[in-house]
Design a protein around this motif. Structure first.
Motif, PDB file in Angstrom:
ATOM      1  N   LYS A   1       0.862  -1.186   0.000  1.00 34.00           N
ATOM      2  CA  LYS A   1       0.000   0.000   0.000  1.00 34.00           C
ATOM      3  C   LYS A   1       0.900   1.237   0.000  1.00 34.00           C
ATOM      4  CE  LYS A   1      -3.153  -2.762   2.777  1.00 34.00           C
ATOM      5  NZ  LYS A   1      -2.196  -3.887   2.882  1.00 34.00           N
ATOM      6  N   THR A   2       1.055   1.835  -1.163  1.00 35.15           N
ATOM      7  CA  THR A   2       1.981   2.961  -1.300  1.00 35.15           C
ATOM      8  C   THR A   2       1.268   4.177  -1.896  1.00 35.15           C
ATOM      9  OG1 THR A   2       4.108   3.673  -2.236  1.00 35.15           O
ATOM     10  CG2 THR A   2       2.824   2.106  -3.535  1.00 35.15           C
TER      11      THR A   2
ATOM     12  N   GLY B   1       3.724   5.507   3.238  1.00 38.08           N
ATOM     13  CA  GLY B   1       3.036   4.408   3.935  1.00 38.08           C
ATOM     14  C   GLY B   1       3.828   3.114   3.820  1.00 38.08           C
ATOM     15  N   GLU B   2       4.019   2.647   2.589  1.00 35.47           N
ATOM     16  CA  GLU B   2       4.891   1.514   2.298  1.00 35.47           C
ATOM     17  C   GLU B   2       5.568   1.752   0.962  1.00 35.47           C
ATOM     18  OE1 GLU B   2       3.313  -2.679   4.150  1.00 35.47           O
ATOM     19  OE2 GLU B   2       2.295  -1.964   2.345  1.00 35.47           O
ATOM     20  N   ARG B   3       6.738   1.128   0.790  1.00 36.17           N
ATOM     21  CA  ARG B   3       7.403   1.161  -0.501  1.00 36.17           C
ATOM     22  C   ARG B   3       7.896  -0.243  -0.839  1.00 36.17           C
ATOM     23  NH1 ARG B   3       6.706   3.207  -4.182  1.00 36.17           N
ATOM     24  NH2 ARG B   3       8.825   3.411  -4.993  1.00 36.17           N
ATOM     25  N   PRO B   4       7.890  -0.615  -2.138  1.00 41.82           N
ATOM     26  CA  PRO B   4       8.391  -1.931  -2.529  1.00 41.82           C
ATOM     27  C   PRO B   4       9.910  -2.010  -2.481  1.00 41.82           C
ATOM     28  CG  PRO B   4       7.685  -0.699  -4.470  1.00 41.82           C
ATOM     29  CD  PRO B   4       7.309   0.127  -3.281  1.00 41.82           C
TER      30      PRO B   4
ATOM     31  N   LYS C   1       5.228   4.635 -12.019  1.00 35.33           N
ATOM     32  CA  LYS C   1       6.640   4.772 -11.646  1.00 35.33           C
ATOM     33  C   LYS C   1       6.897   4.388 -10.200  1.00 35.33           C
ATOM     34  CE  LYS C   1       6.198   9.738 -10.652  1.00 35.33           C
ATOM     35  NZ  LYS C   1       6.695  11.093 -10.992  1.00 35.33           N
ATOM     36  N   TRP C   2       5.866   4.546  -9.335  1.00 29.73           N
ATOM     37  CA  TRP C   2       6.077   4.210  -7.922  1.00 29.73           C
ATOM     38  C   TRP C   2       6.120   2.698  -7.670  1.00 29.73           C
ATOM     39  CZ3 TRP C   2       1.701   7.290  -9.233  1.00 29.73           C
ATOM     40  CH2 TRP C   2       0.515   6.574  -9.398  1.00 29.73           C
ATOM     41  N   ALA C   3       5.877   1.893  -8.713  1.00 34.75           N
ATOM     42  CA  ALA C   3       5.966   0.443  -8.559  1.00 34.75           C
ATOM     43  C   ALA C   3       7.404  -0.061  -8.688  1.00 34.75           C
ATOM     44  CB  ALA C   3       5.085  -0.256  -9.582  1.00 34.75           C
ATOM     45  N   ILE C   4       8.320   0.782  -9.172  1.00 36.89           N
ATOM     46  CA  ILE C   4       9.724   0.374  -9.231  1.00 36.89           C
ATOM     47  C   ILE C   4      10.263   0.337  -7.800  1.00 36.89           C
ATOM     48  CG2 ILE C   4      12.043   0.976 -10.018  1.00 36.89           C
ATOM     49  CD1 ILE C   4      10.821   2.290 -12.444  1.00 36.89           C
TER      50      ILE C   4
END
Length: 549
Positions: A446-447, A481-484, A516-519
């Protein structure tokens, strides 16, 4: 108008669905097929195998095992284990397949929780059992399992060794009829927190699962996994969901079966070639391990069909397998579901598919198998549309689902909330009934107010030509919140760093596949990705390691 129920005649036989019924057809279809032990070179005809099942039943009853008792087995994958799959439940006892890869304290917990009465234990695990035997509160005796010509001295008192006891036993046993809802098997599934949870299955459930699995593996023209000419070798431990239930199918069909003992790439590859194996099943990490071994480079794998389950099959691994000649497919299920729920469905025109289409079809979680009712729900328990877009938790109903967790009513109620079994998986279902698992609920990242699937990111990373395996987890982030974050292993001789993988991922951003935030923020190259006791990627451990820096 009321439906009139017809009562059976006084002399009619009310046929119970018992595991013993699966043996009825085994010998009649087997012909010259054998059951092979790759660990010690044993080879049995089906007539010999059935006789050994009868002998084992006599050994167990002579040892005092009664209806309702629990018999534990700690062994590698052997013909002995297959004999236990049948003889133990067929006398009315419960087979406990102990996970030999658990920590010793968890082995003790599961054996006490299952209230094991008798234990069949391989030489390799005798030191463990000898060390903890004073902690095993219900065990009354032990039988030694050995691959040696003569059993070595055991470090604890045993009733005898398996082969000697079988040799001295009667060759016939009158297996009784009893309630088909009697518990036949139990084993333990490990979660992210707390002790392992015991699941259990009845004779009726296992018979119905066997029939549905046999239909599923043969009714698709382009996915003929199990036919009369098939040679079956499991690469999923027999302690894990009965090796996905496939040994019951293979025995019912009288197929040639090959049991490799301990899983070592060299042994698996040797058996694949010498025994002409055509069908196996495993988790992705095991297949990657086999394909990456030095000996595999010179082997032609055409003709080998492999069903992948336990973790998501990525496009990268699917493509690598197809390029080596392996016909690869996806199966979906979990310990609580016995396990089969859905499989890949290959269209009739699949032979004309491009490599890209083949890969895309084979990584789909697939269509529910016969007798499975599958839906997706939102957070409020409402059914969501099957339009391929809506995502929700996958819930299921089918005759072979565990009815709960052993001795844990509260967790059982959570599992079966509102009369549907909750899988804990997030997925979508399209209008052709095809399921696609998007992630585990606990692994969704959850980002910035968006949900990002860790499986989707892993799938894209897997397409990098130098990446072997990847695992993506979410870590807390003050701003988002969270990052991969990702860990990857690379192919032998390749040089890959974080920037190279990030640049590769950018093309999927440019093409609109991901935002882009999925990288991942970090992409760490490691020698080995941690695995659980059943070979799955251990995201709990990875998350802990990355949090500790």
């Amino acid at each position: 108008m009321a439906v009139k129920l017809i009562s059976p005649a006084d002399e009619a036989y009310n046929y119970p669905l018992l595991i013993k019924q699966l043996l009825l057809s085994a010998e009649r279809y087997a012909g010259d097929n054998e059951i092979v032990g790759g660990n010690n070179g044993q080879r049995f005809s089906y007539a010999e195998f059935i006789e050994r099942v009868h002998r084992l039943a006599n050994v167990l009853t002579e040892a005092g095992v009664k209806e309702g008792d629990t018999v534990a087995v700690l062994d590698w994958d052997t013909p002995r284990y297959l004999e236990c799959f049948f003889a133990i439940p067929m006398i009315g006892a419960v087979l406990h397949t102990v996970n030999v890869r658990l920590a010793s304290e968890q082995v003790v917990y599961t054996m006490n929780h299952a209230q094991d009465d008798l234990v069949l234990v391989h030489d390799d695990f005798l030191p463990l059992i000898a060390k903890v035997q004073d902690q095993l509160t219900t065990v009354k005796g032990y039988i030694q399992l050995t691959d040696e010509a003569q059993a070595p001295d055991a470090p604890l008192e045993v009733m005898g060794d398996y082969e000697s006891l079988l040799a001295g036993a009667m060759t016939e046993f009158d297996f009784p009829d009893f309630d088909e809802n009697a518990i036949a098997t139990t084993f333990y599934t490990t979660g992210t927190t707390g002790n392992p949870k015991g699941v259990f299955f009845s004779h009726r459930q296992l018979v119905l699962h066997t029939l549905a699995l046999s239909a599923t593996t043969s009714m698709n023209d382009n996915m003929q996994l199990m036919q009369a000419s098939s040679v079956y070798m499991p690469i999923t431990p027999m302690f894990h969901v009965h090796a996905w239930g496939v040994p019951y199918v293979a025995t019912m069909m009288g197929l040639k079966q090959v049991y490799p003992g301990r899983y070592e790439p060299a042994t698996l590859l040797k058996l694949y070639m010498t025994e002409k194996v055509t069908f196996s099943h495993c988790v992705p990490t095991i297949l990657q391990m086999v394909l990456s071994s030095e000996k595999a480079k010179a082997i032609d794998f055409s003709g080998w069909q492999v069903l992948i389950g336990g973790s998501a099959l990525t496009e990268g691994l699917a493509k690598a397998a197809l390029e080596r000649g392996i016909q690869i497919y996806t199966g979906y299920g979990m310990s609580e579901t016995c396990p089969l729920l859905s499989t890949t469905w290959m269209p009739l025109d699949a032979d004309s598919f491009s490599m890209e289409q083949q890969v895309r079809t084979r990584v789909q979680t697939g269509k529910p198998v016969p007798l499975v009712n599958m839906r997706i729900i939102d957070d409020n328990g409402r059914f969501l549309p099957h339009d391929g877009k809506a995502m929700g938790e996958v819930v299921v109903r089918t005759p072979w689902l565990t009815q709960g967790y052993l001795h844990e009513p509260e967790k059982s109620d959570e599992l079966w909330a509102n009369g549907w079994m909750h899988t804990g998986d997030v997925g979508s279902i399209d209008n052709s009934y095809t399921l696609q698992i998007r992630d585990r609920i606990k692994d969704v990242i959850k980002t910035g107010g968006e949900w990002v699937s860790s499986l989707d990111i892993e799938n894209l990373i897997s397409q990098h030509p130098d990446i072997e395996l990847s695992a993506v987890i979410g870590l807390p982030d003050d701003e988002w919140g969270e990052r991969p974050h990702a860990v990857v292993t690379v192919r032998e001789g390749a040089q890959v760093d974080q920037q190279a993988v990030a640049d590769f991922m950018q093309k999927f951003v440019d093409e609109g596949h991901i935002e882009k935030w999925a990288i991942p923020d970090t992409i760490k190259v490691v020698d080995e990705i941690p695995r659980t006791s059943v070979g799955k990627v251990d995201k709990k451990l990875i998350r802990s390691q990355l949090q500790e820096g």
